[in-house]
Scaffold this active site. Structure first.
Site, PDB file in Angstrom:
ATOM      1  N   HIS A  45       3.832   7.058   3.780  1.00 54.35           N
ATOM      2  CA  HIS A  45       4.764   5.926   3.647  1.00 54.35           C
ATOM      3  C   HIS A  45       4.346   5.001   2.518  1.00 54.35           C
ATOM      4  O   HIS A  45       3.236   5.086   1.998  1.00 54.35           O
ATOM      5  CB  HIS A  45       4.905   5.139   4.967  1.00 54.35           C
ATOM      6  CG  HIS A  45       3.672   4.424   5.448  1.00 54.35           C
ATOM      7  ND1 HIS A  45       2.805   4.962   6.377  1.00 54.35           N
ATOM      8  CD2 HIS A  45       3.161   3.195   5.165  1.00 54.35           C
ATOM      9  CE1 HIS A  45       1.840   4.090   6.629  1.00 54.35           C
ATOM     10  NE2 HIS A  45       2.019   3.015   5.901  1.00 54.35           N
ATOM     11  N   HIS A  81       0.829  -1.215   0.000  1.00 51.58           N
ATOM     12  CA  HIS A  81       0.000   0.000   0.000  1.00 51.58           C
ATOM     13  C   HIS A  81       0.859   1.260   0.000  1.00 51.58           C
ATOM     14  O   HIS A  81       2.029   1.220   0.361  1.00 51.58           O
ATOM     15  CB  HIS A  81      -0.992   0.033   1.172  1.00 51.58           C
ATOM     16  CG  HIS A  81      -0.400  -0.026   2.555  1.00 51.58           C
ATOM     17  ND1 HIS A  81      -0.215  -1.189   3.254  1.00 51.58           N
ATOM     18  CD2 HIS A  81       0.044   0.957   3.397  1.00 51.58           C
ATOM     19  CE1 HIS A  81       0.290  -0.932   4.452  1.00 51.58           C
ATOM     20  NE2 HIS A  81       0.473   0.363   4.563  1.00 51.58           N
ATOM     21  N   GLU A 111       7.453   0.956   5.223  1.00 56.18           N
ATOM     22  CA  GLU A 111       6.872  -0.098   6.066  1.00 56.18           C
ATOM     23  C   GLU A 111       7.136  -1.428   5.369  1.00 56.18           C
ATOM     24  O   GLU A 111       6.989  -1.528   4.146  1.00 56.18           O
ATOM     25  CB  GLU A 111       5.359   0.133   6.207  1.00 56.18           C
ATOM     26  CG  GLU A 111       4.647  -0.943   7.020  1.00 56.18           C
ATOM     27  CD  GLU A 111       3.132  -0.692   7.149  1.00 56.18           C
ATOM     28  OE1 GLU A 111       2.613   0.304   6.595  1.00 56.18           O
ATOM     29  OE2 GLU A 111       2.472  -1.522   7.808  1.00 56.18           O
TER      30      GLU A 111
HETATM   31  C1  LIG Z   1      -1.525   0.474  10.677  1.00 54.01           C
HETATM   32  C2  LIG Z   1      -0.194   0.330   9.977  1.00 54.01           C
HETATM   33  C3  LIG Z   1      -0.335  -0.590   8.768  1.00 54.01           C
HETATM   34  O1  LIG Z   1      -0.294  -0.176   7.603  1.00 54.01           O
HETATM   35  O2  LIG Z   1      -0.499  -1.814   9.046  1.00 54.01           O
HETATM   36  C4  LIG Z   1       0.398   1.695   9.607  1.00 54.01           C
HETATM   37  O3  LIG Z   1       0.742   2.019   8.501  1.00 54.01           O
HETATM   38  S1  LIG Z   1       0.632   2.748  10.947  1.00 54.01           S
HETATM   39  C5  LIG Z   1       1.344   4.243  10.261  1.00 54.01           C
HETATM   40  C6  LIG Z   1       1.795   5.159  11.344  1.00 54.01           C
HETATM   41  N1  LIG Z   1       2.933   4.621  12.049  1.00 54.01           N
HETATM   42  C7  LIG Z   1       4.219   5.045  11.843  1.00 54.01           C
HETATM   43  O4  LIG Z   1       4.478   5.971  11.044  1.00 54.01           O
HETATM   44  C8  LIG Z   1       5.308   4.396  12.653  1.00 54.01           C
HETATM   45  C9  LIG Z   1       6.686   4.804  12.293  1.00 54.01           C
HETATM   46  N2  LIG Z   1       6.870   6.258  12.358  1.00 54.01           N
HETATM   47  C10 LIG Z   1       7.655   6.875  13.290  1.00 54.01           C
HETATM   48  O5  LIG Z   1       8.274   6.231  14.134  1.00 54.01           O
HETATM   49  C11 LIG Z   1       7.719   8.375  13.221  1.00 54.01           C
HETATM   50  O6  LIG Z   1       6.565   8.888  12.582  1.00 54.01           O
HETATM   51  C12 LIG Z   1       8.969   8.904  12.492  1.00 54.01           C
HETATM   52  C13 LIG Z   1       9.042   8.448  11.048  1.00 54.01           C
HETATM   53  C14 LIG Z   1      10.255   8.475  13.249  1.00 54.01           C
HETATM   54  C15 LIG Z   1       8.895  10.416  12.483  1.00 54.01           C
HETATM   55  O7  LIG Z   1       8.815  10.875  13.800  1.00 54.01           O
HETATM   56  P1  LIG Z   1       8.280  12.367  14.126  1.00 54.01           P
HETATM   57  O8  LIG Z   1       6.964  12.593  13.530  1.00 54.01           O
HETATM   58  O9  LIG Z   1       8.485  12.564  15.616  1.00 54.01           O
HETATM   59  O10 LIG Z   1       9.145  13.301  13.308  1.00 54.01           O
HETATM   60  P2  LIG Z   1      10.591  13.881  13.529  1.00 54.01           P
HETATM   61  O11 LIG Z   1      10.415  15.304  13.799  1.00 54.01           O
HETATM   62  O12 LIG Z   1      11.427  13.064  14.463  1.00 54.01           O
HETATM   63  O13 LIG Z   1      11.091  13.673  12.056  1.00 54.01           O
HETATM   64  C16 LIG Z   1      12.424  13.591  11.713  1.00 54.01           C
HETATM   65  C17 LIG Z   1      12.498  13.943  10.244  1.00 54.01           C
HETATM   66  O14 LIG Z   1      11.759  12.981   9.477  1.00 54.01           O
HETATM   67  C18 LIG Z   1      10.774  13.636   8.682  1.00 54.01           C
HETATM   68  N3  LIG Z   1       9.590  12.790   8.579  1.00 54.01           N
HETATM   69  C19 LIG Z   1       8.721  12.499   9.560  1.00 54.01           C
HETATM   70  N4  LIG Z   1       7.754  11.707   9.109  1.00 54.01           N
HETATM   71  C20 LIG Z   1       8.031  11.480   7.792  1.00 54.01           C
HETATM   72  C21 LIG Z   1       7.405  10.733   6.762  1.00 54.01           C
HETATM   73  N5  LIG Z   1       6.293  10.059   6.986  1.00 54.01           N
HETATM   74  N6  LIG Z   1       7.967  10.731   5.547  1.00 54.01           N
HETATM   75  C22 LIG Z   1       9.109  11.414   5.300  1.00 54.01           C
HETATM   76  N7  LIG Z   1       9.758  12.144   6.231  1.00 54.01           N
HETATM   77  C23 LIG Z   1       9.212  12.181   7.461  1.00 54.01           C
HETATM   78  C24 LIG Z   1      10.511  14.939   9.404  1.00 54.01           C
HETATM   79  O15 LIG Z   1      10.023  15.901   8.507  1.00 54.01           O
HETATM   80  C25 LIG Z   1      11.890  15.305   9.908  1.00 54.01           C
HETATM   81  O16 LIG Z   1      12.658  15.845   8.881  1.00 54.01           O
HETATM   82  P3  LIG Z   1      13.421  17.229   8.994  1.00 54.01           P
HETATM   83  O17 LIG Z   1      14.262  17.086  10.231  1.00 54.01           O
HETATM   84  O18 LIG Z   1      14.212  17.343   7.721  1.00 54.01           O
HETATM   85  O19 LIG Z   1      12.335  18.252   9.125  1.00 54.01           O
HETATM   86 CO   LIG Z   2       0.784   1.293   6.497  1.00 53.35          CO
END
Ligand SMILES: C[C@@H](C(=O)O)C(=O)SCCNC(=O)CCNC(=O)[C@H](O)C(C)(C)COP(=O)(O)OP(=O)(O)OC[C@H]1O[C@@H](n2cnc3c(N)ncnc32)[C@H](O)[C@@H]1OP(=O)(O)O
Ligand SMILES: [Co+2]
Length: 134
Positions: free
Chosen positions: A79, A7, A130
């Site tokens: 993502h 996805h 992912e």
């Molecule tokens: C249900 C399940 C499924 O499908 O089965 C799902 O999908 S759940 C989908 C939701 N779950 C997840 O996303 C889980 C994994 N995600 C995470 O752990 C977090 O969202 C992070 C990716 C580590 C981002 O953390 P946070 O929002 O605290 O941002 P941060 O300020 O630390 O971000 C650090 C840098 O990464 C960038 N950044 C943040 N999110 C981003 C994204 N989605 N795509 C691209 N870049 C991204 C920020 O702009 C920043 O860049 P700059 O420093 O250059 O400004």
């Molecule tokens: Co997902």
């Protein structure tokens, strides 16, 4: 190692409006909203012939998509999810090559009832990845 595109996820500021747009304007098959408390999101899946779209909306105060929506208030691609056959083998290979696996590093059960892991966007050209074991 990676297989099919499972996805593409889009974070949206209004889940109902986005789902209605895909259903009515784009004519897609849209499923019912699904709360994923372990992931801090509510998801709506849209079935396309070759993949799915996952609309994401925050669930709870510490949703991992809160920061993304603050930076992208009208929404944006959040993502991509690739299928893998063995998520532990994939994780260990990626870690050995220096990629950051997010969270505890242990797979969680994702929206399809299968194990998932996320890889840091800064290690993959600005794209959050992912992995889902199928
Ligand atoms: C249900 C399940 C499924 O499908 O089965 C799902 O999908 S759940 C989908 C939701 N779950 C997840 O996303 C889980 C994994 N995600 C995470 O752990 C977090 O969202 C992070 C990716 C580590 C981002 O953390 P946070 O929002 O605290 O941002 P941060 O300020 O630390 O971000 C650090 C840098 O990464 C960038 N950044 C943040 N999110 C981003 C994204 N989605 N795509 C691209 N870049 C991204 C920020 O702009 C920043 O860049 P700059 O420093 O250059 O400004
Ligand atoms: Co997902």
């Amino acid at each position: 190692m990676i297989g099919k595109l499972n996805h593409v996820a889009i974070a949206v500021p209004d889940l109902q409006a986005a789902a209605a747009q895909y259903e009515n304007t784009l004519g897609a098959t849209v499923r019912a909203p699904q709360d994923e408390p372990d992931h801090g999101v509510t998801v709506v899946f849209i079935d396309l012939p070759n993949t799915k779209i996952e609309l994401l909306y925050p669930l709870g105060d510490d949703s991992p998509i809160n920061g993304f929506l603050e930076k992208n208030p009208s929404g944006g691609i959040h993502h991509m999810c690739f299928e893998v056959e063995d998520i532990i083998a994939a994780r260990d290979k990626l870690k050995s090559e220096g990629a950051r696996v997010l969270g505890s590093g242990e797979p969680k059960i994702g929206a399809h009832g299968k194990p998932v892991l996320f890889l840091h966007p800064k290690d993959f050209n600005g794209c959050l990845i992912e992995l889902e074991q199928v």
